[in-house]
Motif scaffolding. Structure first.
Motif, PDB file in Angstrom:
ATOM      1  N   ASP A   1       7.499   6.386  -1.359  1.00 15.34           N
ATOM      2  CA  ASP A   1       7.470   5.397  -0.272  1.00 15.34           C
ATOM      3  C   ASP A   1       8.454   4.257  -0.506  1.00 15.34           C
ATOM      4  N   GLU A   2       9.624   4.585  -1.056  1.00 15.39           N
ATOM      5  CA  GLU A   2      10.629   3.576  -1.355  1.00 15.39           C
ATOM      6  C   GLU A   2      11.798   3.592  -0.374  1.00 15.39           C
ATOM      7  N   GLY A   3      11.699   4.382   0.692  1.00 16.50           N
ATOM      8  CA  GLY A   3      12.808   4.510   1.622  1.00 16.50           C
ATOM      9  C   GLY A   3      13.064   3.261   2.441  1.00 16.50           C
ATOM     10  N   GLU A   4      14.228   3.245   3.084  1.00  9.31           N
ATOM     11  CA  GLU A   4      14.568   2.131   3.970  1.00  9.31           C
ATOM     12  C   GLU A   4      13.705   2.178   5.225  1.00  9.31           C
ATOM     13  N   ILE A   5      13.372   1.015   5.750  1.00  2.11           N
ATOM     14  CA  ILE A   5      12.507   0.916   6.926  1.00  2.11           C
ATOM     15  C   ILE A   5      13.344   1.088   8.193  1.00  2.11           C
ATOM     16  N   LEU A   6      12.965   2.079   8.993  1.00  2.60           N
ATOM     17  CA  LEU A   6      13.631   2.350  10.261  1.00  2.60           C
ATOM     18  C   LEU A   6      12.886   1.755  11.445  1.00  2.60           C
ATOM     19  N   ALA A   7      11.558   1.743  11.359  1.00  3.54           N
ATOM     20  CA  ALA A   7      10.731   1.192  12.443  1.00  3.54           C
ATOM     21  C   ALA A   7       9.385   0.796  11.853  1.00  3.54           C
ATOM     22  N   GLN A   8       8.776  -0.202  12.448  1.00  2.00           N
ATOM     23  CA  GLN A   8       7.495  -0.688  11.933  1.00  2.00           C
ATOM     24  C   GLN A   8       6.726  -1.362  13.066  1.00  2.00           C
ATOM     25  N   GLU A   9       5.421  -1.101  13.108  1.00  2.00           N
ATOM     26  CA  GLU A   9       4.575  -1.732  14.121  1.00  2.00           C
ATOM     27  C   GLU A   9       3.293  -2.230  13.473  1.00  2.00           C
ATOM     28  N   ILE A  10       2.917  -3.452  13.804  1.00  2.00           N
ATOM     29  CA  ILE A  10       1.717  -4.074  13.244  1.00  2.00           C
ATOM     30  C   ILE A  10       0.484  -3.660  14.035  1.00  2.00           C
ATOM     31  N   ILE A  11      -0.627  -3.448  13.330  1.00  2.00           N
ATOM     32  CA  ILE A  11      -1.928  -3.179  13.945  1.00  2.00           C
ATOM     33  C   ILE A  11      -2.883  -4.296  13.521  1.00  2.00           C
TER      34      ILE A  11
ATOM     35  N   TYR B   1       0.804  -1.223   0.000  1.00  2.00           N
ATOM     36  CA  TYR B   1       0.000   0.000   0.000  1.00  2.00           C
ATOM     37  C   TYR B   1       0.840   1.277   0.000  1.00  2.00           C
ATOM     38  N   ARG B   2       1.787   1.346  -0.909  1.00  2.00           N
ATOM     39  CA  ARG B   2       2.435   2.626  -1.141  1.00  2.00           C
ATOM     40  C   ARG B   2       1.412   3.602  -1.727  1.00  2.00           C
ATOM     41  N   GLY B   3       1.634   4.896  -1.528  1.00  2.00           N
ATOM     42  CA  GLY B   3       0.734   5.878  -2.116  1.00  2.00           C
ATOM     43  C   GLY B   3      -0.107   6.613  -1.090  1.00  2.00           C
ATOM     44  N   ALA B   4      -1.147   7.281  -1.595  1.00  2.00           N
ATOM     45  CA  ALA B   4      -1.866   8.283  -0.794  1.00  2.00           C
ATOM     46  C   ALA B   4      -2.930   7.722   0.138  1.00  2.00           C
ATOM     47  N   THR B   5      -3.436   6.510  -0.111  1.00  2.00           N
ATOM     48  CA  THR B   5      -4.605   6.044   0.651  1.00  2.00           C
ATOM     49  C   THR B   5      -4.417   4.631   1.214  1.00  2.00           C
ATOM     50  N   PRO B   6      -3.380   4.397   1.998  1.00  2.00           N
ATOM     51  CA  PRO B   6      -3.148   3.042   2.509  1.00  2.00           C
ATOM     52  C   PRO B   6      -4.181   2.587   3.530  1.00  2.00           C
ATOM     53  N   VAL B   7      -4.717   3.502   4.328  1.00  2.00           N
ATOM     54  CA  VAL B   7      -5.681   3.104   5.359  1.00  2.00           C
ATOM     55  C   VAL B   7      -7.005   2.650   4.745  1.00  2.00           C
ATOM     56  N   PRO B   8      -7.631   3.429   3.848  1.00  2.00           N
ATOM     57  CA  PRO B   8      -8.838   2.919   3.187  1.00  2.00           C
ATOM     58  C   PRO B   8      -8.597   1.602   2.454  1.00  2.00           C
ATOM     59  N   ALA B   9      -7.415   1.450   1.851  1.00  2.00           N
ATOM     60  CA  ALA B   9      -7.126   0.223   1.110  1.00  2.00           C
ATOM     61  C   ALA B   9      -7.155  -0.997   2.021  1.00  2.00           C
ATOM     62  N   ALA B  10      -6.567  -0.883   3.208  1.00  2.00           N
ATOM     63  CA  ALA B  10      -6.552  -2.016   4.139  1.00  2.00           C
ATOM     64  C   ALA B  10      -7.959  -2.393   4.578  1.00  2.00           C
ATOM     65  N   ILE B  11      -8.820  -1.390   4.779  1.00  2.00           N
ATOM     66  CA  ILE B  11     -10.201  -1.652   5.194  1.00  2.00           C
ATOM     67  C   ILE B  11     -11.010  -2.230   4.045  1.00  2.00           C
ATOM     68  N   LEU B  12     -10.882  -1.652   2.859  1.00  2.00           N
ATOM     69  CA  LEU B  12     -11.619  -2.140   1.693  1.00  2.00           C
ATOM     70  C   LEU B  12     -11.289  -3.594   1.383  1.00  2.00           C
ATOM     71  N   ASN B  13     -10.042  -3.983   1.590  1.00  2.00           N
ATOM     72  CA  ASN B  13      -9.618  -5.351   1.294  1.00  2.00           C
ATOM     73  C   ASN B  13      -9.845  -6.309   2.453  1.00  2.00           C
ATOM     74  N   CYS B  14     -10.461  -5.808   3.532  1.00  2.00           N
ATOM     75  CA  CYS B  14     -10.774  -6.635   4.699  1.00  2.00           C
ATOM     76  C   CYS B  14      -9.531  -7.357   5.234  1.00  2.00           C
ATOM     77  N   ASP B  15      -8.417  -6.625   5.291  1.00  2.00           N
ATOM     78  CA  ASP B  15      -7.173  -7.206   5.795  1.00  2.00           C
ATOM     79  C   ASP B  15      -7.294  -7.527   7.284  1.00  2.00           C
ATOM     80  N   SER B  16      -6.549  -8.514   7.707  1.00  2.00           N
ATOM     81  CA  SER B  16      -6.546  -8.885   9.126  1.00  2.00           C
ATOM     82  C   SER B  16      -5.541  -8.059   9.921  1.00  2.00           C
ATOM     83  N   GLU B  17      -4.628  -7.398   9.212  1.00  2.00           N
ATOM     84  CA  GLU B  17      -3.669  -6.547   9.891  1.00  2.00           C
ATOM     85  C   GLU B  17      -3.150  -5.478   8.939  1.00  2.00           C
ATOM     86  N   THR B  18      -2.701  -4.395   9.507  1.00  2.00           N
ATOM     87  CA  THR B  18      -1.974  -3.359   8.780  1.00  2.00           C
ATOM     88  C   THR B  18      -0.905  -2.843   9.737  1.00  2.00           C
TER      89      THR B  18
END
Length: 363
Positions: A156-166, A127-144
């Protein structure tokens, strides 16, 4: 002391900024006598936009908060040479970005000797781009999740410094998920900034890790994207209602094309708990799912030809559960609506003013 320029515009970015300011302000006061080693020293945000009936110019949420806190605010139309010169004169060390709304070029990024980081509310590279939150909900994902990445020239191609699952349970709205993401973002940023401030001469950025996996991309959402297709399943439509709050808002028309616009603000498939008083759709004593009388009556509402109701038909009104609308698969239980040019209201108040609504075709 690292001087941070915070770039952002909408409400979630303002919440993250508020939390960061509170963390920074806490140092040097009372029992915490030491400095944090970093501070938000200015804000970069979009220019004020015309809103309301009188088209008054209103600052962004981030801009308003910055004004309240007495921070320098930069809101150029373009990040051109004049904007770079004005910002460079302030001597910022690092750039922290969350939903600013413009692309940073190499000349602008070069202003920050300690580098820059960007908050993105997804588990990149998904979900690179402008609307990652609606995309996760529309696709009924179990996590984001929330990712803090280095600022790169590619989207949104940068190196990952920190990440947390929801973890997602299927009840989140775009608003509630963005609010939670903003809180997580503040905590992740605080930890990164503290680490950078304590490091000897390496600046704000630790070395990140490359993104792994196939990237996916989101698009900008238009009002037409939020027009409900009643041939979809009740589950899919309910997800759209949650994904499009509060902008642009899932909507339909009363009576079909050309009819009055009606926003659907809260809804759920009938087999879930969509009542205001917490009653769920009939589970019998041994725990298996059974149909309530309302469910049975609504599911088999026949047309004149003896077939199930046409998708988009308002089939029933249950005072304890909501307004029931036939979908391509299942029934949608609507509990909050908004007529065109009217205030939002619960389903009971709505039906008090629309007693002949049952049988209406939406589309």
């Amino acid at each position: 002391m690292l001087k941070i320029l915070y770039a952002g515009s909408p409400a979630p970015a303002a919440k993250t900024l508020k939390l960061l300011l509170e963390k920074s302000d806490a140092f040097g006061n009372g029992e915490q006598a030491q400095e944090s080693g970093w501070k938000i020293a200015g804000v970069l945000t979009n220019p004020p936009s015309a809103k309301g009936r009188h088209k008054e110019l209103v600052p962004t949420d981030v801009g308003l908060l910055a004004q309240e806190r007495g921070l320098p605010v930069f809101c150029p139309q373009k990040l051109d040479g004049a904007a770079r010169e004005e910002i460079s004169a302030q001597g910022f060390d690092a750039l922290v970005c969350f939903a600013y709304g413009k692309i940073f070029g190499p000349k602008f990024l070069s202003l920050f000797k300690a580098g820059g980081v960007n908050v993105h509310p997804s588990l990149l590279p998904k979900y690179r781009g402008a609307t990652p939150v609606p995309a996760a909900i529309l696709n009924c994902d179990s996590e984001t999740g929330v990712t803090v990445q280095t600022l790169a020239l590619g989207m949104d191609e940068g190196e990952i410094l920190a990440q947390e699952i929801i973890a997602l349970d299927g009840t989140e709205t775009a608003d509630s998920l963005l609010d939670k993401s903003a809180q997580i973002a503040a905590a992740l940023l605080e930890a990164l900034l503290n680490e950078a401030a304590q490091s000897s001469g390496s600046g704000v950025l630790a070395k990140g890790r490359a993104q792994e996996g196939e990237p996916s991309y989101t698009k900008t959402i238009s009002k037409n994207d939020a027009l409900i297709n009643w041939n979809d399943s009740a589950t899919k439509i309910a997800a759209a209602v949650r994904a499009y709050t509060s902008e642009p808002g899932a909507w339909t028309r009363i009576g079909g094309e050309g009819g009055e616009t009606l926003k659907i603000l809260k809804a759920a498939p009938l087999d879930t708990d969509c009542s205001q008083d917490g009653q769920t759709a009939g589970a019998n004593q041994n725990g298996s799912q059974g149909q309530t009388a309302v469910q049975a009556a609504a599911v088999v509402q026949p047309s004149a030809q003896g077939q199930p109701a046409v998708p988009g038909t308002v089939t029933a009104f249950d005072k304890k559960r909501g307004i029931l609308v036939q979908c391509g698969d299942g029934l949608l239980c609507v509990t909050e609506l908004q007529r065109q040019q009217k205030k939002a209201m619960g389903y009971k108040d709505f039906m008090n003013g629309a007693r002949d609504f049952v049988g209406t075709r939406l589309g």
